[in-house]
Write a protein that holds these residues in place. Sequence first.
Motif, PDB file in Angstrom:
ATOM      1  N   ALA A   1       0.704  -1.135   0.149  1.00  0.00           N
ATOM      2  CA  ALA A   1       0.108   0.013   0.006  1.00  0.00           C
ATOM      3  C   ALA A   1       0.859   1.047   0.101  1.00  0.00           C
ATOM      4  N   HIS A   2       1.762   1.229   0.698  1.00  0.00           N
ATOM      5  CA  HIS A   2       2.930   2.403   0.739  1.00  0.00           C
ATOM      6  C   HIS A   2       3.504   2.661  -0.455  1.00  0.00           C
ATOM      7  N   LEU A   3       3.765   1.623  -1.076  1.00  0.00           N
ATOM      8  CA  LEU A   3       4.617   1.538  -2.484  1.00  0.00           C
ATOM      9  C   LEU A   3       3.592   2.170  -3.690  1.00  0.00           C
ATOM     10  N   GLU A   4       2.299   1.692  -3.512  1.00  0.00           N
ATOM     11  CA  GLU A   4       1.436   2.105  -4.475  1.00  0.00           C
ATOM     12  C   GLU A   4       1.111   3.511  -4.521  1.00  0.00           C
ATOM     13  N   ALA A   5       1.042   4.271  -3.151  1.00  0.00           N
ATOM     14  CA  ALA A   5       0.796   5.445  -2.958  1.00  0.00           C
ATOM     15  C   ALA A   5       1.939   6.372  -3.102  1.00  0.00           C
ATOM     16  N   SER A   6       2.995   5.867  -2.863  1.00  0.00           N
ATOM     17  CA  SER A   6       4.414   6.752  -2.940  1.00  0.00           C
ATOM     18  C   SER A   6       4.890   6.671  -4.397  1.00  0.00           C
ATOM     19  N   GLY A   7       4.915   5.341  -4.859  1.00  0.00           N
ATOM     20  CA  GLY A   7       5.466   5.171  -6.253  1.00  0.00           C
ATOM     21  C   GLY A   7       7.336   4.870  -6.084  1.00  0.00           C
ATOM     22  N   THR A   8       7.496   4.899  -4.729  1.00  0.00           N
ATOM     23  CA  THR A   8       9.098   5.012  -4.473  1.00  0.00           C
ATOM     24  C   THR A   8       9.170   4.195  -3.049  1.00  0.00           C
TER      25      THR A   8
ATOM     26  N   SER B   1      -4.141  -2.644  -0.665  1.00  0.00           N
ATOM     27  CA  SER B   1      -3.416  -2.539  -2.022  1.00  0.00           C
ATOM     28  C   SER B   1      -4.162  -3.202  -3.125  1.00  0.00           C
ATOM     29  N   ALA B   2      -3.546  -3.423  -4.236  1.00  0.00           N
ATOM     30  CA  ALA B   2      -4.113  -3.602  -5.505  1.00  0.00           C
ATOM     31  C   ALA B   2      -4.474  -5.325  -5.584  1.00  0.00           C
ATOM     32  N   SER B   3      -3.550  -5.832  -4.557  1.00  0.00           N
ATOM     33  CA  SER B   3      -3.343  -7.279  -4.395  1.00  0.00           C
ATOM     34  C   SER B   3      -4.405  -7.882  -3.011  1.00  0.00           C
ATOM     35  N   THR B   4      -4.469  -6.991  -2.056  1.00  0.00           N
ATOM     36  CA  THR B   4      -5.054  -7.665  -0.839  1.00  0.00           C
ATOM     37  C   THR B   4      -5.588  -6.470   0.138  1.00  0.00           C
ATOM     38  N   ALA B   5      -6.827  -6.716   0.570  1.00  0.00           N
ATOM     39  CA  ALA B   5      -7.465  -5.760   1.385  1.00  0.00           C
ATOM     40  C   ALA B   5      -7.725  -6.304   2.762  1.00  0.00           C
ATOM     41  N   GLN B   6      -6.825  -5.772   3.734  1.00  0.00           N
ATOM     42  CA  GLN B   6      -6.757  -6.149   5.009  1.00  0.00           C
ATOM     43  C   GLN B   6      -7.865  -5.762   5.875  1.00  0.00           C
ATOM     44  N   ILE B   7      -8.761  -6.451   6.478  1.00  0.00           N
ATOM     45  CA  ILE B   7      -9.706  -6.107   7.466  1.00  0.00           C
ATOM     46  C   ILE B   7      -9.425  -6.022   8.812  1.00  0.00           C
ATOM     47  N   GLN B   8      -9.785  -4.781   9.377  1.00  0.00           N
ATOM     48  CA  GLN B   8      -9.339  -4.170  10.719  1.00  0.00           C
ATOM     49  C   GLN B   8     -10.748  -3.562  11.484  1.00  0.00           C
ATOM     50  N   GLY B   9     -10.393  -3.722  12.779  1.00  0.00           N
ATOM     51  CA  GLY B   9     -11.489  -3.001  13.605  1.00  0.00           C
ATOM     52  C   GLY B   9     -12.708  -3.649  13.430  1.00  0.00           C
ATOM     53  N   VAL B  10     -12.711  -5.015  13.551  1.00  0.00           N
ATOM     54  CA  VAL B  10     -14.206  -5.549  13.697  1.00  0.00           C
ATOM     55  C   VAL B  10     -14.688  -5.419  15.044  1.00  0.00           C
ATOM     56  N   TRP B  11     -15.920  -5.101  15.196  1.00  0.00           N
ATOM     57  CA  TRP B  11     -16.399  -4.878  16.390  1.00  0.00           C
ATOM     58  C   TRP B  11     -18.126  -5.025  16.351  1.00  0.00           C
ATOM     59  N   VAL B  12     -18.616  -5.640  17.466  1.00  0.00           N
ATOM     60  CA  VAL B  12     -19.910  -5.768  17.421  1.00  0.00           C
ATOM     61  C   VAL B  12     -20.494  -5.231  18.943  1.00  0.00           C
TER      62      VAL B  12
END
Length: 297
Positions: free
Chosen positions: A51-58, A227-238
């Motif tokens: 995700a960092h590389l996709e956003a920054s390009g470097t 990222s283009a390959s993975t979406a990481q799920i966080q913060g799941v709460w009931v």
Amino acid sequence: MAKLLARVAPWLPSARQSAGGVEFRTLGGKDTSQLWDLVNSDSTANVFMAAHLEASGTAAPSSSGGEVIGAFHDSRMASACWTGVNLVPIGMTGDDAAALGALLGESGRRFSSIFGPATSVLGLWSTLRTFSPEPFDVRAEQPLLEIRQASPVPPAATLRHTEPHELEQILPACAAMFEEEVGYSPYAGGGEHYRRRVASLIRRRHSLVDFDGDGRVIFKAELGTVSASTAQIQGVWVNPDYRGQGLAAGYMSAVVNEALKIAPVASLYVNSFNTRALALYRTVGFVRAGEFATVLF
């Protein structure tokens, strides 16, 4: 154990440092391709760096002060580590991680957490701990799970994207989840950064929620790192008032559906002692893809 040869950071060109056959240095733009090769060797585990590389390009240092330190063997990048407020290792073996942990410790830098593949995290921590304050928690076993197709569980039809005007409604639920998971309030020391983080997730349509008729959050989750390959799920709460009613599986199935709209893999990691969550994720269709660890300060 490597010794510092200069007062500047040991991985900078002016103080380039070797330890047991490995050379550490801050990466620049010319290293981007090699860093991508490392990231793509396990795109689920390395979603943060992707995700960092996709956003920054470097691979070069970011404007916010974060940098990537590469570990080189015979001029070949063998592993790397994001070094900013947090430490996030990429493909780092135990020996390289231990050597970098010692150098970081001797530099006097402080971090709020270390997270990523367990072998790398615990290797860093094995030497960094000598120089660090006592951590708030060390979570050495956190199964990394993934799913690549729609869940067999019927999705909750009422789950939807949080709207920007609902920030104040969802913030208490976000803070409650954080405190339950981490053990302290995200507002400790001031909550403006946390507020901006939640608002950013809402703005990017990465915050998912269902409210009851009184405007209370029933369930919420975020696609925290994407990222283009993975979406990481966080913060799941009931909401505690709705727990034990069999709602979570349908909500998580709906979260998976949303995640798979933007990446081919949905992932998450969970504490090994959270047996109820592990059972839920198995029901939804997640399978184990690796092992994470986290050190919290």
